[in-house]
Structure formats: structure tokens, C-alpha cells
Design a protein around this motif. Sequence first.
Motif, PDB file in Angstrom:
ATOM      1  N   TYR A 185       0.822  -1.221   0.000  1.00 20.63           N
ATOM      2  CA  TYR A 185       0.000   0.000   0.000  1.00 20.63           C
ATOM      3  C   TYR A 185       0.852   1.266   0.000  1.00 20.63           C
ATOM      4  O   TYR A 185       0.383   2.335  -0.382  1.00 20.63           O
ATOM      5  CB  TYR A 185      -0.905   0.020   1.247  1.00 20.63           C
ATOM      6  N   PHE A 186       2.087   1.151   0.446  1.00 21.54           N
ATOM      7  CA  PHE A 186       2.942   2.323   0.576  1.00 21.54           C
ATOM      8  C   PHE A 186       4.052   2.375  -0.478  1.00 21.54           C
ATOM      9  O   PHE A 186       4.963   3.194  -0.372  1.00 21.54           O
ATOM     10  CB  PHE A 186       3.560   2.357   1.981  1.00 21.54           C
ATOM     11  N   GLU A 187       3.953   1.520  -1.489  1.00 15.69           N
ATOM     12  CA  GLU A 187       4.986   1.515  -2.546  1.00 15.69           C
ATOM     13  C   GLU A 187       5.013   2.870  -3.257  1.00 15.69           C
ATOM     14  O   GLU A 187       3.970   3.437  -3.572  1.00 15.69           O
ATOM     15  CB  GLU A 187       4.694   0.408  -3.563  1.00 15.69           C
ATOM     16  N   ASN A 188       6.214   3.353  -3.481  1.00 16.61           N
ATOM     17  CA  ASN A 188       6.422   4.608  -4.221  1.00 16.61           C
ATOM     18  C   ASN A 188       5.785   5.825  -3.552  1.00 16.61           C
ATOM     19  O   ASN A 188       5.395   6.783  -4.233  1.00 16.61           O
ATOM     20  CB  ASN A 188       5.896   4.488  -5.664  1.00 16.61           C
ATOM     21  N   THR A 189       5.669   5.793  -2.219  1.00 14.55           N
ATOM     22  CA  THR A 189       5.139   6.981  -1.518  1.00 14.55           C
ATOM     23  C   THR A 189       6.185   8.096  -1.574  1.00 14.55           C
ATOM     24  O   THR A 189       7.311   7.919  -1.100  1.00 14.55           O
ATOM     25  CB  THR A 189       4.822   6.650  -0.042  1.00 14.55           C
ATOM     26  N   PRO A 190       5.815   9.261  -2.156  1.00 13.14           N
ATOM     27  CA  PRO A 190       6.794  10.353  -2.318  1.00 13.14           C
ATOM     28  C   PRO A 190       6.889  11.207  -1.052  1.00 13.14           C
ATOM     29  O   PRO A 190       6.334  12.304  -0.969  1.00 13.14           O
ATOM     30  CB  PRO A 190       6.200  11.159  -3.476  1.00 13.14           C
ATOM     31  N   THR A 191       7.603  10.719  -0.059  1.00 11.65           N
ATOM     32  CA  THR A 191       7.611  11.381   1.249  1.00 11.65           C
ATOM     33  C   THR A 191       8.115  12.831   1.175  1.00 11.65           C
ATOM     34  O   THR A 191       7.562  13.714   1.834  1.00 11.65           O
ATOM     35  CB  THR A 191       8.467  10.589   2.258  1.00 11.65           C
ATOM     36  N   ARG A 192       9.127  13.075   0.366  1.00 12.08           N
ATOM     37  CA  ARG A 192       9.654  14.444   0.262  1.00 12.08           C
ATOM     38  C   ARG A 192       8.631  15.377  -0.383  1.00 12.08           C
ATOM     39  O   ARG A 192       8.433  16.504   0.056  1.00 12.08           O
ATOM     40  CB  ARG A 192      10.953  14.430  -0.554  1.00 12.08           C
ATOM     41  N   LYS A 193       7.944  14.866  -1.390  1.00 16.53           N
ATOM     42  CA  LYS A 193       6.914  15.662  -2.079  1.00 16.53           C
ATOM     43  C   LYS A 193       5.750  15.965  -1.136  1.00 16.53           C
ATOM     44  O   LYS A 193       5.167  17.047  -1.168  1.00 16.53           O
ATOM     45  CB  LYS A 193       6.410  14.899  -3.310  1.00 16.53           C
ATOM     46  N   ILE A 194       5.396  14.994  -0.273  1.00 11.91           N
ATOM     47  CA  ILE A 194       4.304  15.195   0.691  1.00 11.91           C
ATOM     48  C   ILE A 194       4.608  16.390   1.583  1.00 11.91           C
ATOM     49  O   ILE A 194       3.758  17.266   1.787  1.00 11.91           O
ATOM     50  CB  ILE A 194       4.092  13.919   1.539  1.00 11.91           C
ATOM     51  N   LYS A 195       5.826  16.447   2.101  1.00 15.66           N
ATOM     52  CA  LYS A 195       6.193  17.554   2.984  1.00 15.66           C
ATOM     53  C   LYS A 195       6.206  18.881   2.247  1.00 15.66           C
ATOM     54  O   LYS A 195       5.791  19.916   2.785  1.00 15.66           O
ATOM     55  CB  LYS A 195       7.549  17.267   3.634  1.00 15.66           C
ATOM     56  N   GLY A 196       6.641  18.851   1.014  1.00 13.88           N
ATOM     57  CA  GLY A 196       6.665  20.074   0.203  1.00 13.88           C
ATOM     58  C   GLY A 196       5.257  20.585  -0.085  1.00 13.88           C
ATOM     59  O   GLY A 196       4.986  21.788   0.018  1.00 13.88           O
ATOM     60  N   ARG A 197       4.358  19.656  -0.456  1.00 17.39           N
ATOM     61  CA  ARG A 197       2.977  20.054  -0.745  1.00 17.39           C
ATOM     62  C   ARG A 197       2.276  20.551   0.528  1.00 17.39           C
ATOM     63  O   ARG A 197       1.465  21.483   0.472  1.00 17.39           O
ATOM     64  CB  ARG A 197       2.193  18.889  -1.354  1.00 17.39           C
ATOM     65  N   PHE A 198       2.591  19.932   1.668  1.00 15.52           N
ATOM     66  CA  PHE A 198       2.010  20.397   2.932  1.00 15.52           C
ATOM     67  C   PHE A 198       2.407  21.850   3.193  1.00 15.52           C
ATOM     68  O   PHE A 198       1.552  22.686   3.537  1.00 15.52           O
ATOM     69  CB  PHE A 198       2.485  19.512   4.089  1.00 15.52           C
ATOM     70  N   ASP A 199       3.675  22.168   3.033  1.00 15.38           N
ATOM     71  CA  ASP A 199       4.152  23.544   3.247  1.00 15.38           C
ATOM     72  C   ASP A 199       3.463  24.517   2.302  1.00 15.38           C
ATOM     73  O   ASP A 199       3.081  25.621   2.705  1.00 15.38           O
ATOM     74  CB  ASP A 199       5.677  23.619   3.074  1.00 15.38           C
ATOM     75  N   GLU A 200       3.300  24.111   1.064  1.00  9.86           N
ATOM     76  CA  GLU A 200       2.692  24.985   0.051  1.00  9.86           C
ATOM     77  C   GLU A 200       1.200  25.208   0.324  1.00  9.86           C
ATOM     78  O   GLU A 200       0.707  26.343   0.341  1.00  9.86           O
ATOM     79  CB  GLU A 200       2.894  24.370  -1.347  1.00  9.86           C
ATOM     80  N   LEU A 201       0.469  24.116   0.549  1.00 10.98           N
ATOM     81  CA  LEU A 201      -0.980  24.210   0.738  1.00 10.98           C
ATOM     82  C   LEU A 201      -1.344  24.887   2.053  1.00 10.98           C
ATOM     83  O   LEU A 201      -2.417  25.491   2.169  1.00 10.98           O
ATOM     84  CB  LEU A 201      -1.613  22.809   0.693  1.00 10.98           C
ATOM     85  N   SER A 202      -0.454  24.805   3.032  1.00 10.57           N
ATOM     86  CA  SER A 202      -0.737  25.391   4.353  1.00 10.57           C
ATOM     87  C   SER A 202      -0.762  26.918   4.346  1.00 10.57           C
ATOM     88  O   SER A 202      -1.123  27.542   5.344  1.00 10.57           O
ATOM     89  CB  SER A 202       0.285  24.904   5.385  1.00 10.57           C
TER      90      SER A 202
END
Length: 404
Positions: free
Chosen positions: A96-113
Amino acid sequence: MRLHRNLCFSVIDGLTLIFNEGKYADKVIQQLLKRDKRWGARDRAFVAETTYDIVRWKRLYAEIAEVKEPFDRDNLWRMFAVWATLKGIKLPDWKYFENTPTRKIKGRFDELSKTRKLRESIPDWIDNVGLEELGEAKWTKEIAKQNEQADVILRTNTLKTTKEKLQNILHDQGIATEFIKGHDSALRLIERANVFVTDAFQKGLFEVQDASSQLVADFLDVKPGMKVVDTCAGAGGKTLHIASLMENKGQIVAMDIYESKLKKLKVRARRNGVHNVELKVIDSTKPIKKLYNKADRVLIDAPCSGLGVLRRNPDAKWKLEPEFLDRIRATQQDVLQQYSRMVKPEGKLVYATCSVLPSENQNQIKTFLKSEAGANFSLIKDKNVFAHTSGFDGFYMALLERKG
């Protein structure tokens, strides 16, 4: 923290029911926690708190994960991966977690916040209403506070014990509490615990009730021996508080349109040792008319949007619709017009909501006082309670007195 497969599966199953089938989060979690008797307190807390967390941040997590409703199970696993990544939890080597883009997740969180409606994970229309009614500064603080987990607050049943004795009893059972300034019967849990399994609860020594909610019965200014009507009693949290303030003397008429809720109140009253409550289902206008000019005190804990208690009911913001807000405002005024007739001359009325919107609160009182039914009443005092200033639920209460 290490993720366990069976606990994570339970969360995904719960989210499926809440998001795709419209089930209430608290009911779903109650069912989930009965799944495995081997689960300990930590396991149960993980399932409950993780489910609530993802419900609370649904819009933000869905935007980060780039998924749209209705969510299939793969979508929900992506949202789960966002939750885990933002919590700093290492994702296990599961498909279920294959290819999870962890770095992108943090970047999108900063942007959307940077955008409040995404940062606070609320529908556009709720953000617009809050902004319009409370202004940017107050709304920004309030909706941020409404996304924090609420404390567990107990109300001491003073018919059976004192706050000090209850604190000692709970301490002996491994539950630490503290007093809350300005709240005579309240105890706050220092750490979350399942208080419903304690002997103290079974013996009716306390009820779980937020500190703001506990202010309402005090506001009503009841005395032993009075005739009091709780018009929207529900399962009776405030009814039971009123009974304790009245020392079980006098009469309380607890009314509601839902008989099922009053049945729950009956069970709670028995456990609390309350015996001065009469239950009445509002199935026509007859029960209301019979009480015209009879009550020393009337409580209208009015139906409302619930925007003051989103910390406790995070799924409510996904169920609410703009049309509901219009309908509920009409209902609130109708209830005020009808139920106020139960107050006898020189009697008092409290109108309360668990909303922070002026259109459901002080504006309703202004409209009522200008009406024919409200001409005999005067406003003694009112109180707005905001989560961001009190630390407790958002509430409003107004005390009115009928002229002699």
C-alpha cells in the motif's frame, strides 16, 4: 512508532464507512474498538485517534495525496501515508505504501498550508461564513483551535460526591485530574483515559461534559423546588446538571422530539441518582401548550450548526451544507417563539447553542426581542465562549427574564 497491519486495516475500514457511506465517526469508532478483545489501551487509542485525525484533515490530506472523492481503498491508503509521513512515522514495506513520495508530501504540505481553507481543512462555504460573521482575525484563530483534539472534561455529580472526593477516587484508579478555574464541578483529565469503565462512572459520580457546556445550567440560575423545563434535552447532559444544582428538589420536565434520546436520559438519570425528572416526547404542540406560563425556568439548548464543537465532531464539517444553516436559523427562531411561552411572569429563559456564529446566537436574540412573543422579555446578560480564548468548546448563552 511501529505500524501494525490489523490496526491500520481497521482505520481504513472505518474511513470507508465515514467518507463513502456517510456514517457518523463516533459510532464507527465505537464499532471498530469492539473488533479485537486482545487490543490494549494503546491499540484502541491508535485506532480512534488516527481515524479522527484523518477525518479532521480530510481535505488537506486528499489535496496532498492528489485523490478525489469517492475514495477507493487505494486512495485511503495514500491519505494514510500522508498522515504517517507528516507525523514522522516510518512507513513499513507494505504494497500500500509503494512509491510513496515522502519528500513531495512535505513540500505540498508547506505549500498548501499557506491557504486557510486548506490548512484548516474545511469546505469553502464554511470558511466564507466564518470569515463573514467573525472577521478574519477571530475566525482564523477559532477554526485553528477547532482542529485541536479536545480535552476530556468531567462534571462531578454533586448529588453523590464532591469534586475533591472524586479527584481522589479517580487518582486511586490511576486517573490524574486537575481543577479548572471558574468551573465549580469540572475536572480535566491530565492524560486521556477510558473513564466509562471506572467504578466511579458506573456509580454515577460523574458525567463527561465539556467545561463550556457546564456553564449553561449555571447560567439558568435554578433553585431547589423550582419547576424547570429543558426543551431540547436530548440524552440529558444539561438536564442532569440542572438536577444536581436543584439538589433533586422541585420538578424538571425534559422534552425532546426524539424518544430514543429520552430513553438514554432515563438510564443516565437512574445511574446519577436523579429522581425529579419527568420525560415528555414532543410529538405535537400539545405538550408545549400544556406548559404555557407554568415554568420558573426554561432552557432552550437549540439545534444548531455545531461549529463550536468541531474538535469533538470533526466529521460534522463534511456533513454540513449551506442549506442546513438557513433551515436551522429558521428553526431556532421558531423554537424561541414557541417555547418561550412556557416561562411564567418573572421567570427566566436561557437560549444556548454550541455555535460561534452571531447569526445563530445574538442575532437570534435581537430578532426575538423585537417580535410580539419577545416583547415581554428583557435580556439580562449573554456570553460568547470561543475555543481559541477559553480552550474549551465554542458556546453561546443568553439569559432572558419575562416581565411581571
